[in-house]
Design a protein around this motif. Structure first.
Motif, PDB file in Angstrom:
ATOM      1  N   SER A 241       2.424   1.562   3.405  1.00  0.00           N
ATOM      2  CA  SER A 241       1.503   2.694   3.531  1.00  0.00           C
ATOM      3  C   SER A 241       1.045   2.854   4.979  1.00  0.00           C
ATOM      4  O   SER A 241       0.974   3.982   5.498  1.00  0.00           O
ATOM      5  CB  SER A 241       0.280   2.494   2.630  1.00  0.00           C
ATOM      6  OG  SER A 241       0.655   2.425   1.277  1.00  0.00           O
TER       7      SER A 241
ATOM      8  N   ARG B 204      -0.028   6.201  -2.961  1.00  0.00           N
ATOM      9  CA  ARG B 204       0.011   4.885  -2.305  1.00  0.00           C
ATOM     10  C   ARG B 204      -1.103   3.968  -2.831  1.00  0.00           C
ATOM     11  O   ARG B 204      -0.888   2.771  -3.023  1.00  0.00           O
ATOM     12  CB  ARG B 204      -0.126   5.037  -0.792  1.00  0.00           C
ATOM     13  CG  ARG B 204       1.012   5.769  -0.118  1.00  0.00           C
ATOM     14  CD  ARG B 204       2.382   5.232  -0.463  1.00  0.00           C
ATOM     15  NE  ARG B 204       2.533   3.815  -0.203  1.00  0.00           N
ATOM     16  CZ  ARG B 204       3.656   3.137  -0.374  1.00  0.00           C
ATOM     17  NH1 ARG B 204       4.728   3.765  -0.823  1.00  0.00           N
ATOM     18  NH2 ARG B 204       3.726   1.853  -0.119  1.00  0.00           N
TER      19      ARG B 204
ATOM     20  N   LEU C 159      -0.123   2.835  -6.262  1.00  0.00           N
ATOM     21  CA  LEU C 159       0.891   1.784  -6.156  1.00  0.00           C
ATOM     22  C   LEU C 159       0.244   0.441  -5.851  1.00  0.00           C
ATOM     23  O   LEU C 159       0.615  -0.587  -6.430  1.00  0.00           O
ATOM     24  CB  LEU C 159       1.906   2.148  -5.075  1.00  0.00           C
ATOM     25  CG  LEU C 159       3.030   1.138  -4.824  1.00  0.00           C
ATOM     26  CD1 LEU C 159       3.873   0.948  -6.076  1.00  0.00           C
ATOM     27  CD2 LEU C 159       3.910   1.602  -3.657  1.00  0.00           C
TER      28      LEU C 159
ATOM     29  N   GLU D 120       4.308  -8.179  -3.378  1.00  0.00           N
ATOM     30  CA  GLU D 120       4.309  -6.770  -3.778  1.00  0.00           C
ATOM     31  C   GLU D 120       3.054  -6.043  -3.292  1.00  0.00           C
ATOM     32  O   GLU D 120       3.131  -4.900  -2.831  1.00  0.00           O
ATOM     33  CB  GLU D 120       4.413  -6.648  -5.300  1.00  0.00           C
ATOM     34  CG  GLU D 120       5.772  -7.005  -5.874  1.00  0.00           C
ATOM     35  CD  GLU D 120       5.930  -8.501  -6.123  1.00  0.00           C
ATOM     36  OE1 GLU D 120       6.956  -8.912  -6.693  1.00  0.00           O
ATOM     37  OE2 GLU D 120       5.007  -9.275  -5.758  1.00  0.00           O
TER      38      GLU D 120
ATOM     39  N   SER E  52       3.041  -3.051  -0.418  1.00  0.00           N
ATOM     40  CA  SER E  52       2.502  -1.716  -0.700  1.00  0.00           C
ATOM     41  C   SER E  52       1.539  -1.279   0.404  1.00  0.00           C
ATOM     42  O   SER E  52       1.551  -0.116   0.828  1.00  0.00           O
ATOM     43  CB  SER E  52       1.796  -1.705  -2.061  1.00  0.00           C
ATOM     44  OG  SER E  52       0.561  -2.394  -2.023  1.00  0.00           O
TER      45      SER E  52
END
Length: 309
Positions: free
Chosen positions: A113, A140, A143, A105, A109
């Motif tokens: 981005s 972003r 996140l 994850e 991310s």
């Protein structure tokens, strides 16, 4: 953990935090640039250049200081190592080098981005809108931190990521406060003073926190206290140094004693200082002193953990 792995994680976090801080500063600079001015000196437009120390680099590549040229320089330029594009590129490079230390994850991310940033650079910021672009950068990085907090093991890897984030955040808050304080000293227009104080708080997501804690109109003294000495605010200098102290304690071992000593010393200075202690030598002088101490902490972390033995 290998020093090389620790270094990649630490700098990955610093670059991501720097990208967000740059977006925040550009956002408030853009808003202030829309205000009427009484002279031809674009003081507010110079804020990102003063904070990042890139005035000479900008002057060498751009003939005129405008919001459009600033946006290109700080958002998309490959010549500027502090641009959002450059920061996301370096963050991706560091993350790719230690992909095995990241959860899927967290990696996704950062990777997503970077892919979107390259697309925005090809199409231009105007393709998404200036305000939407700033919001995208902040979303972003939020996140990334959410994925990091929710999926990474509570190990040294997480500690080094947090250290990088906190050091970069403290540095940005101190530099932003210093530059804004100088602008307030140089301009006695009460309307501009109010909006400069408001945009400073917006730059560190502290406008609501200020009203919640002080329940009064903006004041320079209240803002200084909030951003320096109130540990309730996540971006305050005290909160950042306190969290750094915690992360170094979690890493443990005697190797980091010099870095821990520096952090504990700065924490004690902040924890037991009053606003009068900060303002007595002059806020500019105090912030310069703080940044010197912070650079010493960064150097201690580098020597203790990030240099190959």
């Amino acid at each position: 953990m290998l020093s090389r792995t620790a270094s990649e994680l630490y700098w990955m976090a610093r670059y991501l935090e720097r990208a967000e801080n740059t977006a925040r500063i550009l956002d408030v600079t853009n808003k202030l640039s829309l205000m009427p001015i009484r002279d031809n000196s674009p003081h507010d437009l110079q804020v990102p250049l003063h904070i990042s120390g890139t005035q000479a680099l900008f002057d060498a590549n751009y003939p005129q200081l405008t919001m459009a040229s600033l946006l290109d320089f700080f958002a998309l330029s490959t010549l500027n190592p502090s641009s959002i594009f450059s920061c996301l590129q370096m963050a991706w490079n560091n993350a790719h080098a230690v992909r095995g230390s990241l959860s899927s994850e967290v990696w996704e991310s950062i990777n997503a981005s970077w892919i979107e940033m390259k697309l925005i650079r090809r199409r231009g910021v105007a393709s998404v809108g200036t305000d939407a672009f700033f919001d995208w950068v902040k979303e972003r990085t939020h996140l990334f931190r959410g994925a990091m907090s929710g999926t990474l093991l509570r190990s040294d890897a997480l500690c080094f990521i947090r250290l990088g984030t906190l050091l970069e955040r403290a540095d940005s808050t101190a530099r932003l406060l210093a530059v804004k304080h100088q602008l307030l000293d140089d301009d006695h227009d009460p309307v501009r003073e109010y909006y400069r104080m408001e945009t400073l708080l917006r730059a560190v997501s502290a406008r609501e926190a200020y009203h919640s804690l002080y329940k009064q109109q903006f004041s320079r003294e209240g803002i200084a206290e909030l951003l320096i000495l109130r540990d309730e605010l996540p971006r305050s200098l005290l909160a950042c140094v306190s969290d750094m102290m915690e992360q170094l304690a979690l890493i443990g071992g005697t190797r980091g004693n010099p870095a821990r000593l520096r952090v504990h010393t700065l924490y004690a200075e902040l924890r037991f200082s009053t606003l009068e202690d900060v303002l007595q030598p002059g806020l500019d002088e105090w912030l310069t002193h703080f940044l010197t101490k912070l650079n010493g902490i960064a150097d201690g972390i580098h020597r203790s953990y990030l240099e190959a033995e």
